[in-house]
Every structure is written in structure tokens, then in C-alpha cells.
Design an enzyme around this catalytic site. Sequence first.
Site, PDB file in Angstrom:
ATOM      1  N   ARG A 130       0.853  -1.180   0.000  1.00 32.84           N
ATOM      2  CA  ARG A 130       0.000   0.000   0.000  1.00 32.84           C
ATOM      3  C   ARG A 130       0.897   1.242   0.000  1.00 32.84           C
ATOM      4  O   ARG A 130       1.610   1.507   0.975  1.00 32.84           O
ATOM      5  CB  ARG A 130      -0.908   0.004   1.232  1.00 32.84           C
ATOM      6  CG  ARG A 130      -1.854   1.176   1.212  1.00 32.84           C
ATOM      7  CD  ARG A 130      -2.573   1.412   2.521  1.00 32.84           C
ATOM      8  NE  ARG A 130      -3.052   2.792   2.489  1.00 32.84           N
ATOM      9  CZ  ARG A 130      -3.210   3.558   3.542  1.00 32.84           C
ATOM     10  NH1 ARG A 130      -2.949   3.107   4.747  1.00 32.84           N
ATOM     11  NH2 ARG A 130      -3.642   4.798   3.396  1.00 32.84           N
ATOM     12  N   HIS A 174      -2.805  10.989   0.308  1.00 31.77           N
ATOM     13  CA  HIS A 174      -2.285  10.791   1.658  1.00 31.77           C
ATOM     14  C   HIS A 174      -1.687  12.104   2.141  1.00 31.77           C
ATOM     15  O   HIS A 174      -0.494  12.209   2.415  1.00 31.77           O
ATOM     16  CB  HIS A 174      -1.264   9.651   1.694  1.00 31.77           C
ATOM     17  CG  HIS A 174      -1.081   9.042   3.055  1.00 31.77           C
ATOM     18  ND1 HIS A 174      -1.116   7.679   3.282  1.00 31.77           N
ATOM     19  CD2 HIS A 174      -0.872   9.609   4.272  1.00 31.77           C
ATOM     20  CE1 HIS A 174      -0.912   7.439   4.573  1.00 31.77           C
ATOM     21  NE2 HIS A 174      -0.756   8.607   5.192  1.00 31.77           N
ATOM     22  N   GLU A 219      -7.369   8.387   5.821  1.00 38.90           N
ATOM     23  CA  GLU A 219      -7.774   9.023   7.069  1.00 38.90           C
ATOM     24  C   GLU A 219      -8.327  10.437   6.884  1.00 38.90           C
ATOM     25  O   GLU A 219      -7.765  11.409   7.387  1.00 38.90           O
ATOM     26  CB  GLU A 219      -6.606   9.045   8.056  1.00 38.90           C
ATOM     27  CG  GLU A 219      -6.131   7.659   8.438  1.00 38.90           C
ATOM     28  CD  GLU A 219      -5.130   7.663   9.588  1.00 38.90           C
ATOM     29  OE1 GLU A 219      -4.603   8.739   9.916  1.00 38.90           O
ATOM     30  OE2 GLU A 219      -4.875   6.587  10.143  1.00 38.90           O
ATOM     31  N   ASN A 344      -7.735   1.754   9.483  1.00 40.17           N
ATOM     32  CA  ASN A 344      -6.472   2.052  10.147  1.00 40.17           C
ATOM     33  C   ASN A 344      -6.773   2.118  11.641  1.00 40.17           C
ATOM     34  O   ASN A 344      -7.592   2.946  12.071  1.00 40.17           O
ATOM     35  CB  ASN A 344      -5.908   3.407   9.715  1.00 40.17           C
ATOM     36  CG  ASN A 344      -5.503   3.452   8.256  1.00 40.17           C
ATOM     37  OD1 ASN A 344      -5.673   2.486   7.518  1.00 40.17           O
ATOM     38  ND2 ASN A 344      -4.966   4.580   7.831  1.00 40.17           N
ATOM     39  N   TYR A 347      -5.324   2.224  18.494  1.00 37.79           N
ATOM     40  CA  TYR A 347      -5.658   2.272  19.913  1.00 37.79           C
ATOM     41  C   TYR A 347      -7.145   2.528  20.093  1.00 37.79           C
ATOM     42  O   TYR A 347      -7.915   2.529  19.124  1.00 37.79           O
ATOM     43  CB  TYR A 347      -4.831   3.347  20.631  1.00 37.79           C
ATOM     44  CG  TYR A 347      -4.742   4.667  19.873  1.00 37.79           C
ATOM     45  CD1 TYR A 347      -5.831   5.525  19.798  1.00 37.79           C
ATOM     46  CD2 TYR A 347      -3.560   5.055  19.239  1.00 37.79           C
ATOM     47  CE1 TYR A 347      -5.753   6.730  19.119  1.00 37.79           C
ATOM     48  CE2 TYR A 347      -3.478   6.251  18.552  1.00 37.79           C
ATOM     49  CZ  TYR A 347      -4.574   7.084  18.494  1.00 37.79           C
ATOM     50  OH  TYR A 347      -4.498   8.273  17.811  1.00 37.79           O
ATOM     51  N   GLU A 412      -3.799  -0.115   7.974  1.00 35.24           N
ATOM     52  CA  GLU A 412      -2.685   0.305   8.836  1.00 35.24           C
ATOM     53  C   GLU A 412      -2.893  -0.237  10.234  1.00 35.24           C
ATOM     54  O   GLU A 412      -4.007  -0.219  10.764  1.00 35.24           O
ATOM     55  CB  GLU A 412      -2.577   1.834   8.959  1.00 35.24           C
ATOM     56  CG  GLU A 412      -1.953   2.554   7.810  1.00 35.24           C
ATOM     57  CD  GLU A 412      -1.806   4.042   8.107  1.00 35.24           C
ATOM     58  OE1 GLU A 412      -1.655   4.421   9.297  1.00 35.24           O
ATOM     59  OE2 GLU A 412      -1.842   4.830   7.146  1.00 35.24           O
TER      60      GLU A 412
END
Length: 513
Positions: A130, A174, A219, A344, A347, A412
Site C-alpha cells: 500500500r 495521503h 484518514e 487504520n 488504539y 494500517e
Amino acid sequence: MRLTRRKFARSALAASVAAALPAGLFSACSVSSNAAHTASVVPIASPRNQFDNSLEIKFPKNFFWGTATAAYQIEGAWKEDGKGESIWDRFAHTPGKINNGDTGDVACDSYHRWREDIALMRAMNLNSYRFSISWPRVQPSGSGSANSKGIDYYSRLVDASLEARIRPMITLYHWDLPQALEDAGGWPNRDTASRFAEYVELVAHALGDRVSDWMLFNEPSAFVDLGHLEGTHAPGHKSLVAFLRASHTVNLAQGTSFRALKATRPSARVGTAFSMLACEPATNSEDDRLAAERAHAMTNLWFLEPALNGHYPEALAFLPETVMRIESGDLDKIRAPLDFIGINLYYRAIVSAPRTLERLSHTQEWLFPVKMAGGEQGPKTDFGWEIWPQALYDMVTRITRDFNRPVIEITESGCSYNDGPDASGVIRDTRRIGYHRQYLEALARAIADGADVRGYHAWSLMDNFEWAEGFNQRFGLAYVDFKTQQRTLKESGRWYANVAARNALPPNPATPD
């Protein structure tokens, strides 16, 4: 990748925003009492299938094992061969914006060393790469004809990937908007959506005969927030109005570019890589559970729900349609029936509801009544991020449940540990092995529980320029000496090579600390 926890920061413009949004400007799109009740009872997913990690854990046949990179973070050659200036070129050259004054001018020099990058992936037995296209390398001013030398570079990279039996998986944006478009208003300017669709069509014409898998954005929630509300990333704006307008332009761009790419290459598989995190209520109170649902809607669905369902999720107390410049017919334009959803995830977030006084005192908390913090129970990476593998399981299974079992790729996941070579030149990053093993175990449970996941891409192929952190954080499976540009596989890269070759997690009951 996102390098700060997702939040609505209190910008210096907070007090003036209320004056910019006069009474009567908001639509009547408040969250209904029924919606609030529904949100408050959404259960947290719990795995039905557990694995004995002393045994091999198999992944589906034809699973994609890959790594991810981004153009500005690795390419360098920032003004070679006709490349135009990007917003990150401008931002990184602005004093005080990047740790240590670092820039991506050279980065990993992948513009010249791409063959070494392919060799690293071959050594890791990978079958997916990617990477992103630098918009200003291909279209220096953000409009007009293609820069042939830029197209040639990506054409060589695609051909070399295919020759190595590695799927090229291209991200079209990106974060490196051409500076010329920023000067014309950037993402808050709705004309940028049309410019993006033209750029996507241009790249699809040039590379779509060999590339089947595309991501429109990386994102969107992160680059819109960090670049337009918090100001910590390019282009550095701190404006709630800019954030809201950029949100809508990006959603328009997602819909229009999806159609442009499909019109050019009908058989292409098209998705977006969404930054996601499991949003857990701080307590079991109805207010905190509703706040967690709002956080989920803003963080995970703000750009996904418009694409798949043609409307904005109920994340805000009101949807400010006029401020966002939502026009008649726009909800049809933002639709994009994505072929897959890229996730992606690093956490989780712990979410609570702000007190009434806090809501009244700050515009953002009035519009978005949510407080978010990182988890504190799990171990931390060198970047201070909590390791919480259950978050990946929860997010994958929730998207599976809520969107009728879509195709998912993990585009990701990774961790920053700054381990360097020991006396013998070996990088013994056992903590990174532990991270990926735990997250892959969580992913395997999600697949066993019905999720249609086709691939996993570790962030990142190699240490690189990590946005505002500069070269301070190392996420790579390969170590990069930034003085010599020498690449060296870390022990985590060797472990990942074994996983890819077996298409399975090998038996290993011990998890490194």
C-alpha cells in the site's frame, strides 16, 4: 497515519465561532430522543471464538500480507523532475512546526531507492504494498495535464511490484495537497472536490491498466481535523468553520472521484482508508454511553456514513448545513458504494460527556458534547499510545455488523519503538513482534466470528518521516539509517516474513513485554 488522539481541541477561535454561526443557521438535525436511546444500548462486541496461541492460527486462503507507506513520508525528491510544492513541503519548511526542524525533503529517498524497498518486501514474503501517489508530483499545480516524469516514476513502481508478485494498492490522497490549491482555498473550498476527481481520473487512465485496488483517501477525519481545526498538521488552520467546510468538500470529493474512477476503470476495486478507534464509555451512565456513540459517529463514520448511506451520522448536537455549505443534491453526490472499507487502527478512546457548564462555555463542546482520552490500562509504546488489541476486534466486528458484512482490509496498524542496532547490527524489537502478534490474534478472532477481512498492512515498511514528529518515532519493520539511507530488516520484519510465508501466526504462547 494519525499521530495524535482524535479530539476537538479548544482553538483560539472558539469564542468567535459562535458569532460566525448566528441563531437560526443550524438545521433541525438534532439527535432524536429515540436515536439517543438506541445509541445508549449498543453492546460492546465480545469474541465468541478464542484461540490457543500455543497452536498455529491460520488466516483465510489468499489473504494479503502487506506494509503501508505514504509518498511524503518516504519519497524525498521534493522538487525534482517537475514536482510541485505540496502543503507539507510548505508546512515542514515553516519554523517551529516539526520536531527538530525535520522535513520530508529527502525522507527515505525512495524516489531513487524504490528498488531497495521492493527488495525489502520480497525478503518479507509480502504480496501487497500500500503506497500513495503524490498529487503534486503528478499534477504540480493541482490541475491541468500530467507531469510525465511523475507518472513514469509510479509506473515503474507498479511494474516492479507486479514483477515481484506484490499487489500494488494505491492511495490517491495521503495528505499532500498541491500548495496551489491550498492558495485557492484548499479543502474548505468546494471546488477542490472537482479538482480531486480530475486528478483521480488522470491517474486511473495512466495506471489503471495494471492497478486493480485503489483507496481514494487516507484518514479523512485525521487530515481534516489536524490540518483545519487543531492546526498541528498541514496546512495548519485552527478554525471550526474551516473544519466543517473541509469535511463536506472531502465527502463531495469522495463521491465524485469514486464515480470518475469507476467510469475510467469499471472493474477497479475502490475504497478509502478510514482512521478508526473503538470508543468506550468511561462509565455505564446513559450520558457517557451516548457520548461514546457520538464519538464513534464523528471519529469512525463522519466520512463512511455519507459514502455508503448518503447522509451524515448523528454526531453533532446540530448539523450546521449552511456553514458547511451543503447544497441541494449534495447528499446524492456524496454517495460512493465503496467496494471495501479500509481500517487504520492503533488504539482506543475512553469517552465521557462534558458537564453542562463546559458545554455552555466552549463552542466545540456545545456542538460536539464529547470528551475523549486515551486508555491507560494497557502497556504503552514509545510514542505513549496504549496497546489494546481488543480495540481491533471491537471495531472490525462493529463495522461488520452495522454495514452488512462489507469487505474489509486492515490498511494500517503498528507501533513506534525506537530500538536501534545492537553491537552485532541486529535490531531486536521484540515489543513490536508482541504488538503485531496480539493485534493479529484479535483480527483472527474477528474473522472467525464472521468478518470478511482480506488483508493486513503493517505500518510501516520502514522507519520514515512521521509528520509533526519528524524522525523522532520509528514505526518500521525495517530500520533506516537516515544519514546513509541504509535499510536493515528488524527482527520484527523477519518474524512478519515467517507469518506471511505460513499465512498463519506460528505457535508462540509467550508475548514479549
